[in-house]
Design a protein around this motif. Structure first.
Motif, PDB file in Angstrom:
ATOM      1  N   ARG A 151       0.835  -1.205   0.000  1.00  0.00           N
ATOM      2  CA  ARG A 151       0.000   0.000   0.000  1.00  0.00           C
ATOM      3  C   ARG A 151       0.872   1.258   0.000  1.00  0.00           C
ATOM      4  NH1 ARG A 151      -3.236  -3.119   3.613  1.00  0.00           N
ATOM      5  NH2 ARG A 151      -2.316  -2.121   5.452  1.00  0.00           N
ATOM      6  N   TRP A 152       1.982   1.202   0.754  1.00  0.00           N
ATOM      7  CA  TRP A 152       2.913   2.337   0.782  1.00  0.00           C
ATOM      8  C   TRP A 152       3.468   2.616  -0.615  1.00  0.00           C
ATOM      9  CZ3 TRP A 152       8.076   2.811  -0.514  1.00  0.00           C
ATOM     10  CH2 TRP A 152       8.746   3.933  -0.033  1.00  0.00           C
ATOM     11  N   ALA A 153       3.833   1.564  -1.343  1.00  0.00           N
ATOM     12  CA  ALA A 153       4.401   1.735  -2.681  1.00  0.00           C
ATOM     13  C   ALA A 153       3.356   2.246  -3.668  1.00  0.00           C
ATOM     14  CB  ALA A 153       4.988   0.405  -3.158  1.00  0.00           C
ATOM     15  N   LYS A 154       2.132   1.725  -3.617  1.00  0.00           N
ATOM     16  CA  LYS A 154       1.081   2.172  -4.539  1.00  0.00           C
ATOM     17  C   LYS A 154       0.705   3.630  -4.284  1.00  0.00           C
ATOM     18  CE  LYS A 154      -2.054  -1.019  -3.881  1.00  0.00           C
ATOM     19  NZ  LYS A 154      -3.326  -1.741  -4.107  1.00  0.00           N
TER      20      LYS A 154
ATOM     21  N   PRO B 248       0.625   6.645  -7.730  1.00  0.00           N
ATOM     22  CA  PRO B 248      -0.765   6.309  -8.049  1.00  0.00           C
ATOM     23  C   PRO B 248      -1.030   6.158  -9.541  1.00  0.00           C
ATOM     24  CG  PRO B 248      -0.564   8.614  -7.394  1.00  0.00           C
ATOM     25  CD  PRO B 248       0.748   7.989  -7.143  1.00  0.00           C
ATOM     26  N   LYS B 249      -0.195   6.731 -10.396  1.00  0.00           N
ATOM     27  CA  LYS B 249      -0.431   6.681 -11.838  1.00  0.00           C
ATOM     28  C   LYS B 249       0.377   5.577 -12.531  1.00  0.00           C
ATOM     29  CE  LYS B 249      -1.559  11.593 -12.162  1.00  0.00           C
ATOM     30  NZ  LYS B 249      -1.259  12.890 -12.834  1.00  0.00           N
ATOM     31  N   LYS B 250       1.193   4.855 -11.770  1.00  0.00           N
ATOM     32  CA  LYS B 250       1.986   3.777 -12.352  1.00  0.00           C
ATOM     33  C   LYS B 250       1.236   2.448 -12.270  1.00  0.00           C
ATOM     34  CE  LYS B 250       5.768   6.138 -13.306  1.00  0.00           C
ATOM     35  NZ  LYS B 250       6.304   6.267 -14.684  1.00  0.00           N
ATOM     36  N   LYS B 251       1.560   1.551 -13.209  1.00  0.00           N
ATOM     37  CA  LYS B 251       0.933   0.233 -13.210  1.00  0.00           C
ATOM     38  C   LYS B 251       1.627  -0.675 -12.186  1.00  0.00           C
ATOM     39  CE  LYS B 251      -0.660   0.431 -17.991  1.00  0.00           C
ATOM     40  NZ  LYS B 251      -0.643  -0.230 -19.315  1.00  0.00           N
ATOM     41  N   LEU B 252       0.891  -1.701 -11.780  1.00  0.00           N
ATOM     42  CA  LEU B 252       1.394  -2.583 -10.717  1.00  0.00           C
ATOM     43  C   LEU B 252       2.695  -3.292 -11.090  1.00  0.00           C
ATOM     44  CD1 LEU B 252      -1.923  -4.128  -9.344  1.00  0.00           C
ATOM     45  CD2 LEU B 252      -0.736  -2.058  -8.631  1.00  0.00           C
ATOM     46  N   PRO B 253       2.879  -3.787 -12.326  1.00  0.00           N
ATOM     47  CA  PRO B 253       4.175  -4.415 -12.655  1.00  0.00           C
ATOM     48  C   PRO B 253       5.357  -3.460 -12.511  1.00  0.00           C
ATOM     49  CG  PRO B 253       2.514  -5.029 -14.257  1.00  0.00           C
ATOM     50  CD  PRO B 253       1.897  -3.973 -13.412  1.00  0.00           C
ATOM     51  N   TRP B 254       5.148  -2.183 -12.821  1.00  0.00           N
ATOM     52  CA  TRP B 254       6.226  -1.205 -12.670  1.00  0.00           C
ATOM     53  C   TRP B 254       6.592  -1.021 -11.194  1.00  0.00           C
ATOM     54  CZ3 TRP B 254       7.206   3.303 -10.159  1.00  0.00           C
ATOM     55  CH2 TRP B 254       8.288   4.090 -10.619  1.00  0.00           C
TER      56      TRP B 254
END
Length: 577
Positions: A438-441, A445-451
């Protein structure tokens, strides 16, 4: 031992002090005090203690412990002084004297685990040095007197020794337990009762009374009145001698219980147990500071012990905490109380098991297993600390977050790892991973999960490890599963003390302790035979041991065993001076 005058002439500055000689001379005198107390030679003990408090060696050691080794060394008293330079340390040691006077302490309030706050009284650096000097003289005497099952705030003993003693008492037979806690122990001890129990020289008594009656300076909202407040009872928490005084005040409780329940191997039951008409094991008391438990096979002796303890505590104006004192059973429910109890952050209870998992006693299956694991409250407090750290550093880099989380994880895991902690470690690791995701997301917020996964997670050894990558190196978060689980803890022998001079026993014991905390230190201790590579003295249980790189890391040195030696903290300072 050299006189104070000779020592002053020999060393003119703090940097010139030969700490090997200081430690050696102080420890020799402490051993003499310890052995004289064992032989009950009271006049000799008083003479040696007076020699200790007037020795320049002891004064230098006391100042060093307060200003360089203590973790709270930079906490200021009412004078606002946080640290001393070498010249000021040497001057303080030269002028240190037990004059029967004391300045007031600074009162601060720190949070407890139950959301309440407890008072902490911070003396000045000078008063802390005086307290440490007197402690050097008093501690060996009382180490020779303390009861074998007293483990709190004593050199060479730890909470794990108390837990191991409980395990050895219940692992072959379920028992009833009086899980007791003394209400506000440090704040309510009767001063006159404590001074009478000390029964020490008039000089020492006057100085201790001055510390007890010094009063506190409190400007917080919880203060009875702003400014100076007198202290009519209790020992001020925050001073170096306070734990020793509290232990002295509670000394004798174990023997008091044993007098009412003598060993039943050669005599029939007495007092409340006479009606049973058979022999059972006498109740056993195991104490860590103001927390203690009493264990027995039968319920009636436990209830009787509770009234005995209440009467004994009344003499020192203490009482049991009503909400934290209860009677439970280790295997079965008792009066709607769940089996087992919490002690020092551990949950201790027994579970019924099948015949293939049960141990046996004299060929008979026990039918249960004793499990000691982190308590639910301890797990929750630890996770809340990790969560608060993540929230506090949500705007900083991953490297800053890792550097703040790793010490918290390392400290908690090292404390819990000697017992059954694998399930607890796995649970907290999963919760922490979700928090870090959650901290990383939130940061991107605009980056995709694989990145996000590629930037913050994954190493060659572990796919989902939380990392911080730089051009020079890669820093990884410690996970709870990295630490050993259920390492066998070796309990300290009941009558042993660091002042008995048994270097072989204590060097082995220090090495066994580091098998849990730091396996590399354990290997190096065995290689160095428990001695400091710089000064050659044996490590004591309370010494701060540091690793020194023979080839510095800035010059390409590694953390391999062949490039490391273990030295005292002050020896490490001298090497890099």
């Amino acid at each position: 031992m050299e006189t104070t005058k000779q020592s002053k002439l020999k060393w003119n500055t703090w940097q010139m002090i030969d700490w090997k000689q200081v430690d050696l001379q102080v420890f020799k005198l402490q051993k003499r005090i310890y052995r004289a107390t064992q032989k009950n030679e009271l006049p000799k003990v008083r003479k040696l203690q007076k020699m200790m408090t007037s020795s320049m060696f002891a004064k230098l050691l006391a100042v060093r412990k307060v200003t360089q080794e203590n973790k709270g060394k930079k906490t200021a008293g009412i004078d606002g002084v946080k640290s001393l330079n070498p010249k000021e340390r040497f001057t303080l040691a030269q002028n240190l004297k037990l004059n029967g006077k004391s300045s007031s302490t600074r009162r601060i309030w720190i949070p407890k685990s139950n959301a309440e706050k407890r008072p902490l009284s911070i003396p000045t650096i000078q008063e802390r040095a005086k307290q440490t000097l007197l402690k050097l003289a008093l501690e060996p005497e009382w180490e020779a007197r303390f009861e074998p099952h007293s483990y709190g705030f004593r050199p060479g003993r730890s909470p794990h020794d108390a837990v191991k003693a409980i395990f050895c008492c219940i692992n072959k037979k379920p028992k009833y337990v009086l899980d007791a806690d003394i209400s506000k122990c440090f704040d309510k001890i009767n001063h006159q009762y404590l001074l009478d129990k000390l029964n020490t020289s008039p000089t020492f008594s006057r100085q201790i009374k001055a510390w007890l009656k010094a009063g506190v300076i409190d400007f917080s909202e919880r203060a009875e009145r702003k400014g100076h407040n007198p202290t009519h009872s209790g020992t001020p928490q925050g001073g170096s001698i306070s734990p020793l005084l509290a232990n002295i005040a509670l000394h004798g409780l174990e023997n008091f219980i044993a007098e009412h329940y003598p060993s039943n191997t050669d005599r029939r039951l007495k007092h409340s147990r006479r009606d049973y008409g058979r022999r059972i094991q006498a109740p056993r008391l195991i104490r860590y500071a103001d927390d203690f438990v009493i264990l027995c096979e039968e319920l009636a002796p436990i209830e009787h012990c509770k009234s005995l303890v209440e009467n004994w505590l009344r003499e020192s104006d203490l009482e049991l905490h009503p909400s934290k004192t209860r009677i439970v059973h280790t295997l079965q429910k008792h009066h709607d109380q769940k089996p087992g109890f919490n002690f020092l952050g551990f949950e201790i209870r027994q579970f019924e098991v099948g015949k293939h998992q049960s141990g046996n006693l004299n060929g008979k299956k026990l039918g249960f297993k004793t499990i000691i694991q982190p308590s639910k409250e301890s797990i929750d407090r630890h996770y809340q600390t990790l969560k608060a750290t993540c929230i506090k550093h949500r705007a900083l880099s991953a490297g800053a977050l890792i550097s703040n989380l790793n010490p918290i994880i390392r400290g908690w895991c090292n404390y819990q790892s000697p017992w059954h902690a694998s399930k607890s470690f796995s649970k907290v690791k999963d919760l922490l991973w979700k928090r870090l995701w959650r901290w990383a997301k939130r940061r991107h917020p605009k980056k995709k999960l694989p990145w996000i996964k590629k930037k913050y997670f994954g190493t060659k050894q572990r796919r989902w490890a939380f990392v911080h990558r730089t051009k020079e190196a890669e820093y990884r978060l410690l996970y709870h599963s990295d630490f050993p689980k259920s390492v066998k803890w070796i309990q300290v022998r009941g009558g042993k003390s660091p002042f008995d001079g048994d270097e072989l026993y204590w060097s082995r014991r220090i090495g066994d302790k580091y098998k849990t905390y730091d396996p590399q230190k354990a290997r190096l201790l065995k290689k160095q035979k428990g001695r400091c590579e710089h000064c050659g003295l044996s490590f004591n249980p309370d010494d701060i041991i540091e690793k020194h790189h023979l080839k510095p890391k800035v010059k390409g040195g590694s953390n391999a065993d062949k490039n490391l030696i273990l030295v005292h903290l002050y020896c490490h300072d001298q090497i890099h001076a």
